[in-house]
Motif scaffolding. Structure first.
Motif, short mmCIF file in Angstrom:
data_model
loop_
_atom_site.label_atom_id
_atom_site.label_comp_id
_atom_site.label_asym_id
_atom_site.label_seq_id
_atom_site.Cartn_x
_atom_site.Cartn_y
_atom_site.Cartn_z
N GLY A 261 6.35 -3.36 -3.42
CA GLY A 261 6.42 -4.62 -3.09
C GLY A 261 7.79 -4.61 -2.16
O GLY A 261 8.16 -6.04 -1.77
N GLU A 262 8.58 -3.88 -2.18
CA GLU A 262 9.86 -3.87 -1.29
C GLU A 262 9.67 -3.68 0.11
O GLU A 262 9.10 -2.62 0.65
CB GLU A 262 10.76 -2.77 -1.71
CG GLU A 262 12.25 -2.92 -1.06
CD GLU A 262 12.68 -4.52 -1.44
OE1 GLU A 262 12.83 -5.36 -0.35
OE2 GLU A 262 13.04 -4.59 -2.56
N GLY A 263 10.02 -4.66 0.98
CA GLY A 263 9.83 -4.76 2.39
C GLY A 263 11.05 -4.69 3.26
O GLY A 263 11.18 -4.65 4.52
N LYS A 264 12.41 -4.76 2.50
CA LYS A 264 13.63 -4.83 3.31
C LYS A 264 13.88 -3.21 3.37
O LYS A 264 14.50 -2.75 2.42
CB LYS A 264 14.50 -5.63 2.42
CG LYS A 264 14.37 -7.14 2.58
CD LYS A 264 15.24 -7.74 2.01
CE LYS A 264 15.05 -9.26 1.90
NZ LYS A 264 16.27 -10.22 1.25
N GLY A 294 2.57 -0.76 10.83
CA GLY A 294 1.76 -0.03 9.91
C GLY A 294 2.16 0.38 8.45
O GLY A 294 1.28 0.78 7.57
N ALA A 295 3.25 -0.09 7.97
CA ALA A 295 3.85 0.38 6.82
C ALA A 295 3.04 -0.39 5.61
O ALA A 295 2.81 -1.58 5.87
CB ALA A 295 5.32 -0.07 6.61
N LYS A 296 2.64 0.25 4.80
CA LYS A 296 1.91 -0.33 3.45
C LYS A 296 2.60 -1.08 2.63
O LYS A 296 3.05 -0.23 1.59
CB LYS A 296 0.84 0.54 3.12
CG LYS A 296 -0.19 1.27 4.13
CD LYS A 296 -1.14 2.09 3.38
CE LYS A 296 -2.04 2.74 4.57
NZ LYS A 296 -1.45 3.53 5.70
N ILE A 297 3.14 -2.14 2.41
CA ILE A 297 3.81 -2.81 1.52
C ILE A 297 3.16 -3.55 0.83
O ILE A 297 2.30 -4.72 1.11
CB ILE A 297 4.95 -3.81 2.59
CG1 ILE A 297 5.64 -3.01 3.54
CG2 ILE A 297 5.85 -4.46 1.48
CD1 ILE A 297 6.56 -3.74 4.55
N ALA A 298 2.97 -3.67 -0.55
CA ALA A 298 2.47 -4.03 -1.59
C ALA A 298 2.85 -5.51 -1.64
O ALA A 298 4.00 -5.84 -1.65
CB ALA A 298 2.59 -3.31 -2.88
N GLU A 299 1.83 -6.30 -2.08
CA GLU A 299 2.13 -7.76 -2.10
C GLU A 299 2.43 -8.12 -3.59
O GLU A 299 1.80 -7.56 -4.60
CB GLU A 299 1.12 -8.73 -1.70
CG GLU A 299 1.05 -8.57 -0.29
CD GLU A 299 -0.21 -9.60 0.32
OE1 GLU A 299 -0.70 -10.35 -0.57
OE2 GLU A 299 -0.40 -9.46 1.42
N GLY A 300 3.47 -9.05 -3.91
CA GLY A 300 3.52 -9.41 -5.32
C GLY A 300 4.55 -8.62 -6.22
O GLY A 300 4.91 -8.97 -7.28
N GLY A 301 5.03 -7.44 -5.67
CA GLY A 301 5.98 -6.61 -6.65
C GLY A 301 7.36 -7.14 -6.50
O GLY A 301 7.79 -7.90 -5.47
N GLU A 302 8.11 -6.76 -7.29
CA GLU A 302 9.45 -7.22 -7.26
C GLU A 302 10.42 -6.37 -6.71
O GLU A 302 11.85 -6.37 -6.69
CB GLU A 302 10.11 -7.44 -8.80
CG GLU A 302 9.27 -8.29 -9.35
CD GLU A 302 9.76 -8.56 -10.99
OE1 GLU A 302 10.74 -7.79 -11.27
OE2 GLU A 302 9.09 -9.64 -11.57
N GLY A 303 9.98 -4.96 -6.12
CA GLY A 303 10.77 -4.33 -5.34
C GLY A 303 12.04 -3.45 -6.05
O GLY A 303 12.01 -3.12 -6.86
#
Length: 330
Positions: A261-264, A294-303
């Motif tokens: 879930g990390e998108g940063k 197109g990066a596959k970033i999971a939702e809801g995770g704490e990263g």
């Protein structure tokens, strides 16, 4: 490698992150076990107002001192823009090989100007640095590489954007020997572990040879890839990362972090440093991550934050176990 510290310096240096042209980018550095920090980097998410949507990301891994890497990072964009091939590309930005040629002449010109600085011309400084630079345009990725810093990217598979320049590679050893040098213990003249670098002028002392024919040359290889919709991310890093990770392992780690879930991109870069330190890297480390749409970033995770909390808990538990064990032996 030189003298190491008693314990690593783990603070993150110069972490940068931001967004531009549909990219999310980040980069961070760690001194690690080395006595000094000799890495540097240059990120220009908006390279030129005359080239909309073009970004430059570069990493410089210094050795023998800090000057070469810092000089290259501070001057690469200025020198690149002064190249005729760059001006040709600005006038007609259709052929990415023109930009690749501009990067090649840019690397060589960095050497020319660096040698003219009082620091280098006095021969008091013998530093050098490897260099890897990725320019992202709306249509292509153009990578210039000199040395063993490296870049790769994830699209439908993991693909290299550069290959390491080691003295024992056949092409490299042939050039070294033709310039009057030799390869011993996998090093140029038994000393330098890379065969292409900026600076290192003690290996560029043949006035009868072109810059690209010297024992050590700043002349980079160029790799050009067309952008595709399935492109996910680029990793660009110094060899402190690649000492403990293959391209596939490195991208697998990015994949794991995105899947948590990390998108940063800045936090992903910092986590890469921590993991590679745990895997045994003893060098300075700089790692940059550039995420495509197109990066596959999971939702809801704490990263990354969850990873850090887990690491802290494990460290506390280990310290407590050692303390308890010590009490039991008294």
């Amino acid at each position: 490698m030189g003298t190491l510290l008693d314990k690593p310096v783990t603070e993150k240096e110069d972490t940068e992150e931001g967004e531009a042209h549909g990219l999310r980018y980040g980069v961070s550095s760690m001194q690690g076990w080395r006595v000094d920090m000799e890495d540097s980097h240059c990120y220009e998410p908006n390279l030129d107002e005359e080239l909309p949507g073009v970004s430059l990301f570069s990493v410089f891994d210094g050795h023998g001192g800090q000057f070469a890497a810092k000089y290259a990072a501070s001057n690469i964009t200025r020198i690149l823009k002064s190249q005729q091939k760059y001006k040709d590309y600005v006038a007609s930005p259709t052929d990415p090989s023109t930009l690749g040629s501009a990067l090649q002449s840019c690397f060589l010109q960095i050497d020319v100007e660096m040698l003219q600085t009082p620091t280098m011309s006095s021969k008091k400084d013998r530093s050098g640095c490897t260099a890897v630079c990725v320019v992202v345009t709306p249509t292509h990725l153009i990578c210039a590489n000199a040395g063993d810093s490296r870049s790769c990217y994830k699209t439908s598979s993991v693909l290299p954007l550069s290959d390491d320049h080691k003295p024992y590679n056949p092409t490299e050893s042939s050039r070294i020997e033709n310039a009057g040098g030799y390869v011993s213990m996998k090093r140029v003249d038994g000393d330098l572990a890379v065969s292409r670098a900026l600076g290192d002028f003690q290996y560029k002392d043949r006035p009868d040879l072109k810059p690209e024919e010297q024992k050590v040359t700043a002349y980079p290889d160029i790799e050009i890839k067309e952008r595709k919709g399935e492109d996910e991310y680029i990793v660009i890093a110094c060899d402190g990362i690649w000492d403990v990770c293959s391209n596939e392992e490195c991208c697998g780690l990015v994949e794991e972090i995105l899947g948590e879930g990390e998108g940063k991109a800045g936090l992903i870069s910092e986590e890469m440093l921590d993991v590679c330190l745990e895997r045994g890297s003893r060098d300075n480390m700089t790692c940059g991550v550039i995420l495509f749409e197109g990066a596959k970033i999971a939702e809801g995770g704490e990263g990354v934050q969850a990873r850090r909390e887990k690491r802290e808990e494990e460290a506390k538990a280990e310290a407590l176990a050692k303390e308890t064990e010590g009490e039991g032996t008294e």
